[in-house]
Motif scaffolding. Structure first.
Motif, short mmCIF file in Angstrom:
data_model
loop_
_atom_site.label_atom_id
_atom_site.label_comp_id
_atom_site.label_asym_id
_atom_site.label_seq_id
_atom_site.Cartn_x
_atom_site.Cartn_y
_atom_site.Cartn_z
N ALA A 77 0.83 -1.21 0.00
CA ALA A 77 0.00 0.00 0.00
C ALA A 77 0.86 1.25 0.00
CB ALA A 77 -0.94 -0.01 1.21
N VAL A 78 1.96 1.24 0.73
CA VAL A 78 2.89 2.38 0.72
C VAL A 78 3.45 2.58 -0.69
CG1 VAL A 78 5.17 3.14 1.50
CG2 VAL A 78 3.49 2.27 3.16
N ARG A 79 3.76 1.47 -1.35
CA ARG A 79 4.28 1.56 -2.72
C ARG A 79 3.23 2.18 -3.65
NH1 ARG A 79 5.20 -2.85 -6.51
NH2 ARG A 79 4.58 -4.31 -4.88
N ILE A 80 1.96 1.83 -3.47
CA ILE A 80 0.90 2.41 -4.29
C ILE A 80 0.77 3.90 -4.03
CG2 ILE A 80 -1.60 2.43 -4.63
CD1 ILE A 80 -1.57 -0.59 -4.21
N VAL A 81 0.85 4.31 -2.78
CA VAL A 81 0.78 5.73 -2.43
C VAL A 81 1.93 6.49 -3.10
CG1 VAL A 81 0.96 7.39 -0.53
CG2 VAL A 81 -0.49 5.39 -0.29
N ASP A 82 3.12 5.91 -3.08
CA ASP A 82 4.27 6.54 -3.73
C ASP A 82 4.06 6.64 -5.24
OD1 ASP A 82 5.67 6.94 -1.38
OD2 ASP A 82 6.77 5.04 -1.52
N GLN A 83 3.50 5.60 -5.84
CA GLN A 83 3.30 5.59 -7.29
C GLN A 83 2.30 6.65 -7.74
OE1 GLN A 83 1.97 1.59 -8.00
NE2 GLN A 83 4.02 0.69 -7.98
N ASN A 138 -10.96 4.47 -6.95
CA ASN A 138 -9.62 4.17 -7.44
C ASN A 138 -8.54 4.85 -6.61
OD1 ASN A 138 -7.22 4.35 -9.55
ND2 ASN A 138 -8.68 2.84 -10.33
N ALA A 139 -7.33 4.28 -6.66
CA ALA A 139 -6.19 4.85 -5.94
C ALA A 139 -5.60 6.04 -6.67
CB ALA A 139 -5.12 3.78 -5.74
N GLU A 191 -6.19 -13.49 0.40
CA GLU A 191 -6.54 -13.16 -0.99
C GLU A 191 -6.30 -11.68 -1.27
OE1 GLU A 191 -10.20 -13.44 -4.21
OE2 GLU A 191 -10.50 -14.20 -2.17
N TYR A 192 -6.51 -10.84 -0.28
CA TYR A 192 -6.27 -9.41 -0.47
C TYR A 192 -4.79 -9.16 -0.75
CZ TYR A 192 -6.78 -4.37 0.08
OH TYR A 192 -6.81 -3.02 -0.15
N ARG A 193 -3.91 -9.86 -0.04
CA ARG A 193 -2.47 -9.69 -0.26
C ARG A 193 -2.11 -10.05 -1.71
NH1 ARG A 193 2.18 -13.31 2.65
NH2 ARG A 193 0.86 -14.93 1.74
N GLN A 194 -2.63 -11.16 -2.19
CA GLN A 194 -2.38 -11.57 -3.58
C GLN A 194 -2.92 -10.54 -4.55
OE1 GLN A 194 -4.24 -15.42 -4.83
NE2 GLN A 194 -5.27 -14.08 -6.29
N ASN A 195 -4.12 -10.04 -4.28
CA ASN A 195 -4.79 -9.12 -5.19
C ASN A 195 -4.07 -7.78 -5.29
OD1 ASN A 195 -6.98 -7.11 -6.04
ND2 ASN A 195 -8.01 -9.07 -6.35
N ILE A 196 -3.73 -7.19 -4.15
CA ILE A 196 -3.13 -5.86 -4.15
C ILE A 196 -1.70 -5.91 -4.70
CG2 ILE A 196 -2.23 -5.95 -1.78
CD1 ILE A 196 -2.97 -3.01 -1.50
N ALA A 197 -0.99 -7.02 -4.46
CA ALA A 197 0.35 -7.16 -5.00
C ALA A 197 0.33 -7.21 -6.53
CB ALA A 197 1.02 -8.41 -4.44
N GLN A 199 -1.97 -5.92 -8.51
CA GLN A 199 -2.34 -4.60 -9.02
C GLN A 199 -1.19 -3.62 -8.92
OE1 GLN A 199 -6.30 -3.08 -8.33
NE2 GLN A 199 -6.89 -4.95 -7.29
N ALA A 200 -0.43 -3.68 -7.81
CA ALA A 200 0.70 -2.78 -7.64
C ALA A 200 1.77 -3.03 -8.70
CB ALA A 200 1.28 -2.92 -6.24
N ASN A 201 1.87 -4.28 -9.15
CA ASN A 201 2.86 -4.65 -10.16
C ASN A 201 2.34 -4.47 -11.59
OD1 ASN A 201 4.74 -5.39 -8.20
ND2 ASN A 201 3.97 -7.49 -8.09
N GLY A 202 1.13 -3.92 -11.72
CA GLY A 202 0.56 -3.72 -13.04
C GLY A 202 0.10 -4.99 -13.72
N GLN A 203 -0.19 -6.04 -12.93
CA GLN A 203 -0.61 -7.33 -13.47
C GLN A 203 -2.03 -7.64 -12.98
OE1 GLN A 203 2.62 -9.62 -11.76
NE2 GLN A 203 3.75 -9.58 -13.68
N LYS A 204 -3.00 -6.87 -13.45
CA LYS A 204 -4.35 -6.97 -12.92
C LYS A 204 -4.95 -8.35 -13.14
CE LYS A 204 -5.50 -2.07 -13.19
NZ LYS A 204 -6.45 -1.05 -13.69
N ALA A 205 -4.63 -9.01 -14.26
CA ALA A 205 -5.18 -10.34 -14.52
C ALA A 205 -4.72 -11.34 -13.47
CB ALA A 205 -4.78 -10.81 -15.91
#
Length: 391
Positions: A77-83, A138-139, A191-197, A199-205
Motif C-alpha cells: 500500500a505504501v508503494r501504491i501511495v508513492d506511485q 480508485n487509488a 486473498e487481499y495480499r495476492q490481489n493488491i500485489a 495490481q501494484a505490479n501492473g498485473q491486474k489479470a
C-alpha cells in the motif's frame, strides 16, 4: 407409367459436400459446448448453494499468519501511495478522489425499536453532527466517466465513550466507511495480499488468476470486481452504499447500509451533467447543494446477523441475503444546502481520515478485512500525513 420428376436431384460438388460436412459438425460442436456450459453452470450453482449454506460462527476466526500478511500489504500500500502521488502531494491508497466533504445531520429514529438502540443509536431522536465524504474508489484520481466504485464515509462528531484506538481518545468520533456494492471482491486477508500485489505490479489479470492451476482461480470474485466497477450515477447523492464488512452492534453482529430517501426531502430532479467533464460528479453535488440550495436525504440501516443462516463474518465476498435478515432503519441522514467547494474545505477534506476503527466498542469492526483495515488505514494515514506535513 413413367413418373415425371419436376425437380430432379442435383449432384452436390465435392467442395459443397465438404462445406456441408463442416457445417454439420460445427453445429454439433456448438450444441455440445452450449450443453457443457449449461451443465457447468448448473453444477456450479448447486455447489455454491451447498457451500454457502448452513449455520456459521458468530465469533471471529483469526487464521495463522494473518499478522505477517498484513505487514506485506502495508508495504504494498505504501508503494501504491508513492506511485500515485501528485507532485509532492501524497494521496490515499484507495478512494483518492473526493467529490466533496459535506456537513450532515444524522438523527436516530424517534420511535426506534428497543432492540436496535445500540451505541450511537441508543438515544431515540438524538441528532449527531457529521461529516460525509463522497468519493471514487480508485487509488488514482481519474475521470468520473471511468467505471469505478463509489464511496461514502460518514464521521459522527462529539461521540462520548472510550475510543477503540488509543491514538483516537481525544477525537470522540464514530466512522462508517461504505461503498456502492453489497459484497467485496476478496474473501480474506490472504486473498487481499495476492490481489493488491498483482495490481501494484501492473498485473491486474494475476489478481484473480495467480497461477495456471485452475484451483487457484477466483472467477466468482472477478465477476464481483467487474460488477463493482459501474457507470457513474447522475449524482453521488442518488447511490446506495454498503459497509460490506461486519461490525458489532451491541451484543449482535451487523452490516450497515445507507440508501437515498428522497421522500424526506423536497422534490428535486438533478440537472443532467456533461459527463465528458472530468469532475462532473462534484459538479452535480455542487449544483444541488450550493447552486439550487436543495438538501439530500438518506436512511441509515442495519442488517443483523442470523448465525443459523449463511451470513459469515470472515468472508466479505458473501453477500448477506435480505431474505435471511432484512435491513432495518435506525437513523436518517440529512445533508443540508451548503457551500462546500472552497479551497480551505477541500484541503480539510483531503487531510480528513476515515477509518472503521475510529469509533466505540459498541460498533467495533470485526472479521479479517476489518482487522486488516485497522493496521493499513493507520499506517497509510500516518505515512500520508507525515509526507504532507499535516499534524
Amino acid at each position: 407409367m413413367i413418373e415425371r420428376r419436376l425437380f430432379p436431384p442435383q449432384k452436390v460438388s465435392r467442395p459443397g459436400r465438404l462445406w456441408l460436412f463442416i457445417g454439420k459438425w460445427s453445429l454439433r460442436i456448438l450444441l455440445l459446448l452450449v450443453s457443457l456450459g449449461l451443465l457447468t453452470w448448473l453444477l456450479g450453482s448447486l455447489w455454491y448453494a451447498w457451500k454457502f449454506s448452513g449455520p456459521v460462527s458468530a465469533d471471529e476466526q483469526i487464521p495463522p499468519g494473518e499478522a505477517g500478511m498484513t505487514q506485506d500489504i502495508i508495504q504494498t500500500a505504501v508503494r501504491i501511495v508513492d506511485q500515485h502521488r501528485e507532485g509532492t502531494r501524497y494521496l490515499r491508497d484507495a478512494h483518492a478522489k473526493a467529490h466533496g466533504c459535506v456537513k450532515a445531520e444524522v438523527t436516530v429514529l424517534p420511535q426506534l425499536d428497543p432492540a436496535l438502540r445500540q451505541g450511537v443509536f441508543s438515544e431515540p431522536g438524538k441528532t449527531w453532527q457529521a461529516w460525509v465524504r463522497l468519493s471514487n474508489g480508485n487509488a488514482y484520481p481519474q475521470f468520473d466517466s471511468v467505471k469505478d466504485a463509489r464511496g461514502m464515509a460518514v464521521k459522527l462528531l462529539d461521540v462520548p465513550g472510550e475510543a477503540l484506538m488509543p491514538s483516537q481518545q481525544q477525537r470522540h468520533e464514530q466512522d462508517f466507511v461504505m461503498f456502492n456494492h453489497a459484497n467485496f471482491f476478496v474473501r480474506d486477508v490472504a486473498e487481499y495480499r495476492q490481489n493488491i500485489a498483482a495490481q501494484a505490479n501492473g498485473q491486474k489479470a494475476m489478481a484473480f488468476f495467480p497461477s495456471i492451476d485452475p484451483r487457484s482461480w477466483e472467477v466468482r470474485h472477478m465477476l464481483i470486481a467487474l460488477s463493482t466497477l459501474s457507470e457513474a450515477p447522475p449524482t453521488p447523492l442518488q447511490t446506495t452504499y454498503f459497509s460490506v464488512s461486519p461490525y458489532k452492534f451491541g451484543s449482535a453482529n451487523a452490516k450497515f447500509r445507507v440508501t437515498p430517501d428522497p421522500a424526506r426531502c423536497p422534490a428535486y430532479t438533478p440537472p443532467a451533467q456533461n459527463r465528458e467533464l472530468p469532475n462532473f460528479l462534484r459538479s452535480a453535488l455542487y449544483q444541488q447543494l450550493s447552486t439550487d440550495r436543495q438538501p439530500a436525504c438518506f436512511t441509515l440501516q442495519v442488517q443483523r446477523q442470523d448465525a443459523s443462516r449463511y451470513m459469515p463474518i470472515e468472508d466479505t465476498s458473501v453477500q448477506w441475503k435480505e431474505a435471511d435478515a432484512p435491513f432495518q432503519t435506525v437513523a436518517t441522514i440529512r445533508v443540508p444546502a451548503q457551500d462546500f467547494d472552497t479551497p480551505e474545505q477541500n484541503l480539510m477534506c483531503d487531510n480528513l481520515s476515515f477509518n472503521p476503527w475510529h469509533g466505540i466498542e459498541a460498533h467495533r469492526p470485526i472479521g479479517g478485512i476489518n482487522r486488516l483495515r485497522k493496521a493499513v488505514y493507520e499506517a497509510i494515514s500516518a505515512y500520508r500525513h507525515e509526507r504532507n506535513n499535516v499534524p
